[in-house]
Design a protein around this motif. Structure first.
Motif, short mmCIF file in Angstrom:
data_model
loop_
_atom_site.label_atom_id
_atom_site.label_comp_id
_atom_site.label_asym_id
_atom_site.label_seq_id
_atom_site.Cartn_x
_atom_site.Cartn_y
_atom_site.Cartn_z
N LEU A 287 0.84 -1.21 0.00
CA LEU A 287 0.00 0.00 0.00
C LEU A 287 0.87 1.25 0.00
O LEU A 287 0.54 2.27 -0.61
CB LEU A 287 -0.94 0.00 1.20
N LYS A 291 0.79 4.20 -2.63
CA LYS A 291 0.62 5.57 -2.14
C LYS A 291 1.70 6.48 -2.73
O LYS A 291 1.43 7.60 -3.15
CB LYS A 291 0.67 5.57 -0.61
N GLU A 318 -7.26 0.28 -5.01
CA GLU A 318 -6.73 1.63 -4.78
C GLU A 318 -6.95 2.55 -5.99
O GLU A 318 -6.46 3.66 -6.02
CB GLU A 318 -5.21 1.55 -4.49
#
Length: 542
Positions: A287, A291, A318
């Motif tokens: 993640l 990001k 995402e």
């Protein structure tokens, strides 16, 4: 004993065997015999290619050792795929290759011309003229032919407004290829591609910016020019959006995967708790990667390596569309087109390294639902892709070769924008000019000049022969008319249009290409005429 050309000796068991005299010299050729053997080998190769010259030329089918079939009439490709054993044959292969590298078109013509020159040289050797005199005479005759070509060439302005003229030249190149049924379309694609990337001030074309991509399926008429990059990939997850607008691309060469131990040590997980911790750690790390990419402002990741299903699912969750397994050359082209930088580590990803383009979309083809990704409206709009379609792999491959020839010929026009007329018109005109020059000579070189003039006629002869016309009649008519009317635009009417005026028929060839053909063929012939002995390592020195 006198029957034997050697002496009899006995081995340790008393069995007789013959020792042949001069055994080591038996297989070696020297002097005129060697020359004749070389000329024969080169002529054989030229005669194979002769039938594939011109718009009515025939194709050759090459079958490789593992049964792969290639059908083509591109001279360089035929010779490259032929298994040529003879050393002089290999020189002919290199001749076609150097024409292909330098100009890209005229590979068949250059080999046919070299074969014809060697045929003429063989006749002159029989008359007792020394090979060096022949070679030097040929070189002087070639210089006279090149000067004459400059004289009959016409200026041909190349700019954004002369697209129509460039298309005519590209159509001449494509006239002898498989793609002749969508002749105009392919010529337009080639010209538009070159004009997109050409720097007309510097008279230069960067070929790196043009990619020719083939895809089996559909018709040849479905081929198109994409102003951007086409990659044979799709979004990594079927639920990711098929069309993206105002895209910022992260071009990554680092793996989009949770970290793995790079050492030889193994990681032992002793309990379910530890396993959960490990999984949580991997999840968080992944993640964090996503990001990083999103924080940089990217809304599409182009990745050189793959990622597993879990990573794929997380990317979808995402809302970061991604493309995986994109090859190195494609990565570079995407980076050039979008103005982005290739990023090797996530830590180095910053907003200024992202590429930008207006549109990324998936193209779906026909009933087979083949998909490709198109990156368009790039910040550097000069990168283009030619997408060639066709019914089977052989047609697509041959169409790609044909488009390459057309691209090369338009490029050589950008570099040197003068033209001559095709259909054998330029060759006949040069032949007449060299023959006229021969009449003014009193030295032995006049024989070489006349032989060179005869050899130049081999191209129009082959064109007429391949078109089903009577070669000698057609050639003599064109020669007589060129001489009488002083018109160097008259050539062989291969397509039966009823006119020999190549200017009216728009059969236009690049001057640079024609000059290169004559120069390269003469150079090779000169080299062959100077070889009078071939030794292999086994021969040694006697």
């Amino acid at each position: 004993m006198s029957m034997f050309p050697g002496t009899v000796a006995f081995d340790e068991f008393g069995r007789p065997f013959i020792i042949l005299r001069d055994q080591e010299n038996q297989k070696r050729l020297t002097g005129i015999d060697a020359l004749k053997s070389h000329i024969q080998a080169a002529r054989q190769i030229a005669s194979i290619l002769r039938t594939s010259l011109g718009p009515r030329g025939l194709d050759k089918m090459m079958v490789s050792s593992d049964g792969e079939v290639t059908v083509t009439n591109d001279g360089a490709t035929i010779l490259k795929l032929m298994d040529v054993e003879h050393q002089i044959g290999k020189l002919m292969v290199q001749l076609a290759q150097s024409q292909d590298d330098e100009i890209g078109d005229g590979t068949t013509g250059v080999v046919v011309l070299a074969g014809a020159l060697l045929e003429q040289a063989s006749n002159l050797i029989d008359k007792g003229i020394h090979p060096i005199r022949i070679a030097d005479g040929f070189e002087m005759a070639a210089a006279a032919a090149l000067t004459h070509l400059d004289g009959i060439s016409e200026a041909f302005p190349v700019n954004k407004n002369t697209r129509e003229n460039l298309i005519k030249v590209a159509m001449t190149t494509l006239g002898s290829k498989v793609v002749v049924k969508c002749h105009r379309l392919m010529a337009e694609i080639a010209v538009d591609a070159i004009l997109s990337v050409a720097d007309l001030e510097k008279r230069d074309v960067n070929f790196e910016l043009i990619k020719v991509e083939g895809k089996v399926g559909g018709r040849m008429e479905d081929s198109m020019l994409v102003r951007g990059v086409v990659i044979d990939k799709t979004m990594s997850h079927p639920q990711m959006p098929k069309v993206l607008k105002d895209v910022k691309l992260a071009i990554l060469t680092c793996a989009f995967e949770p970290p793995k131990p790079k050492t030889k040590h193994k990681l032992h997980v002793g309990s379910a708790e530890e396993y959960r911790d490990l999984r949580k750690y991997e999840h968080e790390k992944f993640l964090e990667m996503v990001k990083r990419v999103k924080d940089a402002g990217a809304n599409l990741a182009i990745c050189q390596w793959g990622f597993d299903d879990e990573a794929n699912h997380l990317l979808l969750a995402e809302q970061l569309p991604a493309v995986r397994w994109v090859g190195g050359p494609e990565m570079e082209l995407i980076a050039i087109a979008t103005g982005g930088r290739i990023v090797p580590r996530f830590e180095e990803l910053t907003p200024d390294k992202l590429g930008s383009c207006g549109l990324v979309r998936e193209l779906t083809f026909g009933t087979s639902k083949d998909e490709m990704l198109v990156i368009e409206q790039c910040s550097n709009s000069r990168a283009v892709t030619v997408l060639v379609r066709g019914g089977n792999r052989m047609i697509v491959e041959e169409a790609k070769r044909s488009v390459h020839d057309a691209l090369c010929i338009v490029r050589s026009l950008v570099q040197d924008s003068r033209v001559v007329y095709g259909g054998g018109a330029a060759e006949v005109s040069c032949s007449l000019a060299v023959a006229r020059a021969a009449d003014k000579l009193s030295s032995l070189d006049q024989y070489s000049y006349r032989a060179f003039a005869d050899a130049l006629e081999s191209v129009p002869l082959a064109l007429a022969e391949n078109s089903g016309l009577s070669p000698i009649d057609t050639l003599s008519e064109v020669k007589a008319r060129q001489a009488a009317e002083n018109n160097s635009n008259l050539g062989v009417d291969c397509m039966g249009h009823g006119s020999n005026d190549m200017k009216a028929m728009n059969v236009i060839e690049s001057l640079h290409s024609k000059k290169q053909q004559i120069a390269l063929a003469t150079q090779l012939v000169k080299m062959i005429l100077k070889i009078d002995d071939v030794r292999s390592p086994a021969d040694g020195i006697q």
